[in-house]
Design a protein around this motif. Structure first.
Motif, mmCIF file in Angstrom:
data_model
loop_
_atom_site.group_PDB
_atom_site.id
_atom_site.type_symbol
_atom_site.label_atom_id
_atom_site.label_comp_id
_atom_site.label_asym_id
_atom_site.label_seq_id
_atom_site.Cartn_x
_atom_site.Cartn_y
_atom_site.Cartn_z
ATOM 1 N N GLY A 169 24.471 53.184 106.552
ATOM 2 C CA GLY A 169 23.063 53.197 105.659
ATOM 3 C C GLY A 169 23.257 52.124 104.883
ATOM 4 O O GLY A 169 21.832 51.409 104.656
ATOM 5 N N ALA A 170 23.936 51.438 104.508
ATOM 6 C CA ALA A 170 23.983 50.243 103.701
ATOM 7 C C ALA A 170 23.807 49.039 104.772
ATOM 8 O O ALA A 170 22.683 48.240 104.325
ATOM 9 C CB ALA A 170 25.400 49.860 103.093
ATOM 10 N N LEU A 171 23.927 48.854 105.958
ATOM 11 C CA LEU A 171 23.353 47.902 106.701
ATOM 12 C C LEU A 171 21.972 48.241 107.114
ATOM 13 O O LEU A 171 21.310 47.385 107.235
ATOM 14 C CB LEU A 171 24.300 48.185 108.156
ATOM 15 C CG LEU A 171 25.863 47.734 107.965
ATOM 16 C CD1 LEU A 171 26.707 47.984 109.066
ATOM 17 C CD2 LEU A 171 26.091 46.154 107.566
ATOM 18 N N ALA A 172 21.631 49.374 107.305
ATOM 19 C CA ALA A 172 20.237 49.980 107.605
ATOM 20 C C ALA A 172 19.411 49.228 106.577
ATOM 21 O O ALA A 172 18.277 48.927 106.549
ATOM 22 C CB ALA A 172 20.008 51.511 107.801
ATOM 23 N N GLY A 173 19.988 49.575 105.253
ATOM 24 C CA GLY A 173 19.194 49.070 103.834
ATOM 25 C C GLY A 173 19.085 47.520 103.912
ATOM 26 O O GLY A 173 18.037 47.027 103.569
ATOM 27 N N ALA A 174 20.021 46.839 104.471
ATOM 28 C CA ALA A 174 20.008 45.553 104.706
ATOM 29 C C ALA A 174 18.645 45.184 105.466
ATOM 30 O O ALA A 174 18.041 44.094 105.244
ATOM 31 C CB ALA A 174 21.193 44.953 104.795
ATOM 32 N N ALA A 175 18.532 45.712 106.492
ATOM 33 C CA ALA A 175 17.365 45.528 107.496
ATOM 34 C C ALA A 175 16.059 46.096 106.963
ATOM 35 O O ALA A 175 15.198 45.315 106.767
ATOM 36 C CB ALA A 175 17.616 46.439 108.650
ATOM 37 N N GLY A 176 16.279 47.006 106.055
ATOM 38 C CA GLY A 176 14.976 47.727 105.283
ATOM 39 C C GLY A 176 14.588 46.382 104.412
ATOM 40 O O GLY A 176 13.451 46.555 104.282
ATOM 41 N N THR A 177 15.591 45.932 103.779
ATOM 42 C CA THR A 177 15.300 44.973 102.627
ATOM 43 C C THR A 177 14.644 43.601 103.262
ATOM 44 O O THR A 177 13.666 43.062 102.774
ATOM 45 C CB THR A 177 16.770 44.608 101.825
ATOM 46 O OG1 THR A 177 17.121 45.606 101.174
ATOM 47 C CG2 THR A 177 16.406 43.412 100.875
ATOM 48 N N THR A 178 15.060 43.458 104.576
ATOM 49 C CA THR A 178 14.348 42.017 105.070
ATOM 50 C C THR A 178 12.959 42.814 105.545
ATOM 51 O O THR A 178 11.960 41.619 105.351
ATOM 52 C CB THR A 178 15.321 41.969 106.596
ATOM 53 O OG1 THR A 178 16.441 41.443 106.057
ATOM 54 C CG2 THR A 178 14.545 40.744 107.423
ATOM 55 N N ALA A 179 12.765 43.745 105.863
ATOM 56 C CA ALA A 179 11.357 44.014 106.227
ATOM 57 C C ALA A 179 10.297 44.109 104.842
ATOM 58 O O ALA A 179 9.422 43.671 104.829
ATOM 59 C CB ALA A 179 11.369 45.618 106.758
ATOM 60 N N LEU A 180 10.971 44.641 103.822
ATOM 61 C CA LEU A 180 10.187 44.527 102.615
ATOM 62 C C LEU A 180 9.853 43.081 102.120
ATOM 63 O O LEU A 180 9.070 42.774 101.811
ATOM 64 C CB LEU A 180 11.054 45.314 101.242
ATOM 65 C CG LEU A 180 10.574 45.215 100.050
ATOM 66 C CD1 LEU A 180 11.027 46.617 99.316
ATOM 67 C CD2 LEU A 180 11.090 43.974 99.333
ATOM 68 N N ASN A 181 10.835 42.210 102.227
ATOM 69 C CA ASN A 181 10.703 41.011 101.851
ATOM 70 C C ASN A 181 9.687 40.138 102.792
ATOM 71 O O ASN A 181 8.824 39.553 102.371
ATOM 72 C CB ASN A 181 12.045 40.130 101.903
ATOM 73 C CG ASN A 181 12.775 40.320 100.729
ATOM 74 O OD1 ASN A 181 12.505 40.815 99.799
ATOM 75 N ND2 ASN A 181 14.336 40.131 100.922
ATOM 76 N N THR A 182 9.954 40.456 104.304
ATOM 77 C CA THR A 182 8.531 39.827 104.965
ATOM 78 C C THR A 182 7.454 40.456 104.773
ATOM 79 O O THR A 182 6.553 39.854 104.641
ATOM 80 C CB THR A 182 9.088 40.393 106.510
ATOM 81 O OG1 THR A 182 10.340 40.020 106.943
ATOM 82 C CG2 THR A 182 7.999 40.090 107.387
ATOM 83 N N VAL A 183 7.188 41.838 104.413
ATOM 84 C CA VAL A 183 5.692 42.151 104.033
ATOM 85 C C VAL A 183 5.305 41.602 102.759
ATOM 86 O O VAL A 183 3.879 41.258 102.555
ATOM 87 C CB VAL A 183 5.874 43.812 104.078
ATOM 88 C CG1 VAL A 183 4.526 44.414 103.338
ATOM 89 C CG2 VAL A 183 5.986 44.370 105.453
ATOM 90 N N THR A 184 6.250 41.540 101.865
ATOM 91 C CA THR A 184 5.942 41.045 100.480
ATOM 92 C C THR A 184 5.444 39.739 100.752
ATOM 93 O O THR A 184 4.260 39.102 99.971
ATOM 94 C CB THR A 184 7.025 41.073 99.684
ATOM 95 O OG1 THR A 184 7.402 42.299 99.461
ATOM 96 C CG2 THR A 184 6.562 40.540 98.023
#
Length: 153
Positions: A8-23
């Motif tokens: 989950g932590a690794l998936a959260g790192a991928a999600g953080t990248t998506a969040l930053n990209t959209v932002t």
């Protein structure tokens, strides 16, 4: 359980990248300035604890500029670990529901401390501000769910 949390932590790192990209896409497309709330949050914690981040104002400001976004990364990784814990406990939950939940958890994890410290008040946000906040967090949830589900058992 450790396996699910790490996944989950690794998936959260991928999600953080998506969040930053959209932002950052939003900032680039609308010429919107970066939020100062992460740095202000760090400064509020400094004020509460009496801690100093440097020997002069510039040094302190530069450290705040680094620590604010790091708090966001930590929140994303933690929200991903929470996704792993929930997924392991209730494997039958639909992935879209979990994706929305992950986005909401990341949003709450970043906004709640800011509200608690008096940095922001979501009740005063405009509709545009809400969209600017919710869309990246939804991207976080979707990317976190997809990344988590793509791992082999």
């Amino acid at each position: 359980m450790t396996h699910y949390l790490l996944r989950g932590a690794l998936a959260g790192a991928a999600g953080t990248t998506a969040l930053n990209t959209v932002t950052y896409l939003d900032m680039a497309l609308r010429a919107r300035p970066a939020s100062t709330t992460p740095e202000t949050t760090v400064q509020k914690v400094e004020d509460l604890t009496g801690a100093r981040l440097g020997s002069d104002a510039d040094e302190e400001a530069h450290r705040r500029s680094g620590l604010g976004p790091l708090l966001g990364i930590a929140t994303g990784v933690a929200a991903g670990a929470l996704y792993g814990a929930v997924r392991s406990r209730w494997p039958g939950l639909p992935v879209p529901v979990l994706a929305v939940g992950a986005g909401a958890a990341a949003n709450l994890g970043s906004t709640a401390p800011m509200v608690g410290l008096g940095v922001t008040d979501p009740r005063e946000w405009s509709a545009t501000s809400w969209v600017s906040d919710l869309v990246p967090h939804l991207a976080f949830g979707v990317a976190t769910a997809l990344a988590y589900e793509s791992f082999d058992e």
